[in-house]
Design a protein around this motif. Sequence first.
Motif, PDB file in Angstrom:
ATOM      1  N   TYR A 332     -10.508   4.748   3.721  1.00 54.70           N
ATOM      2  CA  TYR A 332     -10.586   3.286   3.804  1.00 54.70           C
ATOM      3  C   TYR A 332     -11.161   2.866   5.147  1.00 54.70           C
ATOM      4  O   TYR A 332     -11.116   3.603   6.135  1.00 54.70           O
ATOM      5  N   VAL A 343      -9.762  -4.801   4.040  1.00 55.24           N
ATOM      6  CA  VAL A 343      -9.968  -3.359   3.853  1.00 55.24           C
ATOM      7  C   VAL A 343     -10.936  -3.133   2.705  1.00 55.24           C
ATOM      8  O   VAL A 343     -10.841  -3.770   1.648  1.00 55.24           O
ATOM      9  N   ASP A 345     -13.271   0.292   0.677  1.00 56.23           N
ATOM     10  CA  ASP A 345     -13.437   1.742   0.607  1.00 56.23           C
ATOM     11  C   ASP A 345     -14.902   2.077   0.845  1.00 56.23           C
ATOM     12  O   ASP A 345     -15.731   1.194   1.102  1.00 56.23           O
ATOM     13  N   ILE A 351     -10.521  -3.849  -1.011  1.00 53.05           N
ATOM     14  CA  ILE A 351      -9.183  -3.372  -1.365  1.00 53.05           C
ATOM     15  C   ILE A 351      -8.127  -4.388  -0.936  1.00 53.05           C
ATOM     16  O   ILE A 351      -7.252  -4.760  -1.714  1.00 53.05           O
ATOM     17  N   THR A 364      -3.208   1.912   7.250  1.00 61.55           N
ATOM     18  CA  THR A 364      -2.838   2.628   6.032  1.00 61.55           C
ATOM     19  C   THR A 364      -1.464   3.263   6.198  1.00 61.55           C
ATOM     20  O   THR A 364      -1.114   3.760   7.269  1.00 61.55           O
ATOM     21  N   LEU A 383      -2.564  -1.731  -3.379  1.00 67.09           N
ATOM     22  CA  LEU A 383      -4.015  -1.827  -3.535  1.00 67.09           C
ATOM     23  C   LEU A 383      -4.463  -3.146  -4.147  1.00 67.09           C
ATOM     24  O   LEU A 383      -5.629  -3.515  -4.040  1.00 67.09           O
TER      25      LEU A 383
END
Length: 708
Positions: A332, A343, A345, A351, A364, A383
Amino acid sequence: MRISFIIICITFVLYAHAQKINWNNVGPFPIEEKGGIIFYNIDGEKCSDILYDKDQDDRYIIRDYNIYPVKKNGLWGCINHEGKQIIPCEYNHQLWPIIIEGEVYIPVTNRSTGLWGILNAYGKTIIPCEYKEIKKLEYSYPKMYHLLFVQNVNGKWGAINVKGEIVIPIIYDEPQSGKPSNLGLVFFREGDRWGGFNEDGKNVLPFIFNYSAQQPMFTKQNVIVQTMDNTWFACDKNGNKKKLNIDSCERLYTYPDDNLLVVSMYHSDALFDVTSNKYVSDRFYQIALEYQRKFVADVETTNGFKSFIINDKGQRISSNEYDEVHYLEYGYLEVKKDNRYGVIDYNDRIIVPFEYENSSDINTLTPNMFVVIKNGKAGIVNLNNQKVLDFLYDYISIDKKTKLLEVTNDNKYNFLDDKCNLAISWVNDELNLEIEKYHYLYSIEKSDVDENIPYNNTKNNDTYVVIIANENYDESNISKVQFAKNDGKSFHDYCTNTLGIPLENIKYIEDATLNKIRYGINWISNIVKVQETQPNVIFYYSGHGVPDETSRSAYLLPSDGLANDFQSGYSLDLLYKQLGELHTNKTIVLLDACFSGTTREGKMMTTDSKGVAIKSKPVQPKGNMVVLSASQGDETAYPYKKKKHGMFTYFLLKKLQETKGNVSLGELETYLNKKVNQQSFIEIGKFQTPTVNVSNSLTEKWKALKIY
C-alpha cells in the motif's frame, strides 16, 4: 449488528493465526525488588534468589532462543528461561546472542586482552578470545550462516566458521558492510579493489572491482559491480561476468527480489533490465518504492512535482497524480491529493478515501486493516473504510509475534483481548506490557484436553449435574485456587459434549458463596424429587477444602468463607447426607480439593496458619454414592501447571477424552490413581494419591458402573 459483525471480523483476522508459543522458552520475567532485579517464571514463581542489577542498559526479553542477558555487580552474564545462570556474570559488555544455523552463539571478550571469542548456549568456549572484532552476516544467504567476519590483532579481516576454522584467509583490509548476497557471495577489500568469495571460501570474483564506487549490490540472480575503468558488470554466483550497457551514472539502485535496476544520473532516473541488458523506461525525475515490479515515479510540472504509478516498462498504470507518496507495508501507499491523505495500492485503486489531514494519520496494521487518526485519537478501519475499532487511543500497533493489539494513552500501555477490550490495567512501561502480554496468553491458552472434546450424539436426559468452581476468595489472606475455573468450565464442556447431558440439566457456579452452594444442592434435590424414574447425579467441586482442627471433619470452603472458621464452610457430612437421601440410580461425587489446610501449591492456605497439614477424617458416603477425591489424608491436591488444570481434573478429562466417555468407574479410578501419582511426583517431587469412597449399597458393583 453491523458493528458486531465487523468486530468479530477483526478478532478473527488478528487472533486466529497467532503462533503457538513454546512456553518452555518464555521467561524469566524481570521484576524490580530490593533495589535490583529478581527473575520469575510464567507461573509467578521465583526462579532464584540472585539479585541482579536493575540499571541494565536493556532488559528486553529474548524469548526465541532461551538466552537472557543479565548484569550483576556491573558485569554481564546469561541465564536461561528457568533462571539458571549458564554464563557467569564476568564480562564487561552486554552478551547478545547470535543465531547460526539455528544454534545460539555468544560473542564475548577477554577482560584482560579485550579480544573476542565465541561461547555456545551452555557457556562452553567454541572459539577462543583471539580476535580484535567478530561480526555476523546480518542478512546472509542461508548457506552463509556458518560464516563470521573476524579481524585479527594486525587489523586484517577474513571469515571463519563456528568451529573456528578459517574459511576465507584473514589477510584483507575490510569486509563488505550492509546487506550480503542472496547468492551466497561475500566481498572483501584489498587496497582499492573488491573481490568476491562463495560459501566455500573460493575467490570466484577477482579483486578487480572499484572500491571507490558503490559497494557490490545484489539483484535476484546477480551481483552488480563496477571495475576500475567505471564499467558495470552483472556477475553470477560462479563468477561469470556480463558487461552492462549502462552509461556513467551517479548511482544504481537494486532490488534483491528482481533483476531490475534504477539508474540515477543528474536528477534523472530510468529502469534498466539486467536480463535483456537494456533500458526499459523513459527517464523520470525519480523512481522509487518498488513493489512487485511496479514503481512510484516523480516528474516536475508547472504545478510542482507530481507522483504516479508505473509498471516495469515505465508505463503509467493510470492518469492519477499525487502531491506526495509514502511507503506503507503490504503493498500500500499513503498518498496526498488536494491537501488530504488516503491510501492506494500499486494498481492505483483507492483503498482509504482522501479524508485525513496529516501524513502521520494513516498506517497499516495488517493486510486488511489500517490505523487512522481522527481528532487526535487512533482507531482502526478496514479496506472499505468501515470503522472496526473506535477512536479511543493515542497510538495503536500490533505485536507481530503474539498478534496482540497494543494501545497507548497518556504514555501508558495496554493491549486488547480477543474481544477488543482492554486486557489489563494500564502499565507505565513497555517491559511490564511485554510481561503482561505473555501472562495473558498463558492464561487463555488451552490444554490438550480442552481441544478436540469428543461429541456424543446420544442425549443423556436422565443425568443432572452441579459444578462448583471456586477460584477466588473474598478473604484477602486466602490464596486463589489456580485453574479452578478452567477445571469447572472444561468439565462442563465434557458433560454437554461427551456425556450428552443437556445444558438445562447442569447448574454451573463459579466462586460460589455458602448460599450459592446451598442453592446448587437444593436445585438438584428438587429436580430429583419430581422425576418419575431414578436419575443419575454428578456433583463436581474444584476449590479449597478446610478441616476442623479438633474433629478433623472436612468442609468445602465457599468463596465468602473464612479459612480459620470451619463453620463458614459446607460440611462434607452434610453434603453426603443430602445427596445420599436422594432416590438416584447412582450419585457420583468428584472432588478436586484437599482438606488438609494447604493450597494447590502445597503451601498453607493462609499466612497466619500454623504451618502443619491436618489429616482430615474420611466421610462415609450414603445412598447409591461413589466419591472420587483428588488426594488422601494430609496430601495436597496439586495443579498441573503445564496443562492449566488441577492434576486430578486434568487426568479425569483426559480419560473422558480418550474413551469418549465410555469408561467404568473402576477403570477411571485405576487410571487416576496411576497417572496422578506418577505425574505429581514428576512435576512436583511429591505424591498425590486419589482415593475412592463408596457407599455400602454399591460396595460390590461400583466398579462396573459407567460414569454416565
